[in-house]
Design a protein around this motif. Structure first.
Motif, mmCIF file in Angstrom:
data_model
loop_
_atom_site.group_PDB
_atom_site.id
_atom_site.type_symbol
_atom_site.label_atom_id
_atom_site.label_comp_id
_atom_site.label_asym_id
_atom_site.label_seq_id
_atom_site.Cartn_x
_atom_site.Cartn_y
_atom_site.Cartn_z
ATOM 1 N N MET A 1 0.843 -1.171 0.000
ATOM 2 C CA MET A 1 0.000 0.000 0.000
ATOM 3 C C MET A 1 0.889 1.236 0.000
ATOM 4 O O MET A 1 2.046 1.166 -0.307
ATOM 5 N N GLY A 2 0.380 2.342 0.453
ATOM 6 C CA GLY A 2 1.093 3.595 0.381
ATOM 7 C C GLY A 2 2.430 3.606 1.095
ATOM 8 O O GLY A 2 3.388 4.200 0.641
ATOM 9 N N ALA A 3 2.522 2.951 2.227
ATOM 10 C CA ALA A 3 3.750 2.939 3.013
ATOM 11 C C ALA A 3 4.609 1.708 2.713
ATOM 12 O O ALA A 3 5.571 1.448 3.414
#
Length: 78
Positions: A1-3
């Motif tokens: 995901m984003g991280a």
């Protein structure tokens, strides 16, 4: 995901994935009220060395059953 961190969603409600909407709607979420999903969840965590240090998830069957009873009880009286 984003991280760039793994996402292992676990739903603690009988409604299951029907509760998901928005960007996570199509994620394969596991259910805490399904024993096989819980074993998969524990396996996935153990594989990442976060919690179980490669222990066999089947050793947690009695704990899984207790969790399912708690969830069911909570849903009945909330």
């Amino acid at each position: 995901m984003g991280a760039n961190l793994p996402l292992i969603p676990l739903i603690c409600d009988k409604a299951g994935a029907a509760l998901l909407n928005g960007p996570i709607k199509n994620i394969n979420a596991l259910s805490a009220v399904d024993s096989s999903d819980m074993l998969q969840f524990l396996h996935d965590l153990g594989r990442r060395h976060w919690v179980l240090n490669q222990q066999n998830p089947s050793g947690y069957i009695s704990d899984i059953e207790k969790l399912k009873k708690i969830i069911t009880y909570t849903e009945q009286y909330s």
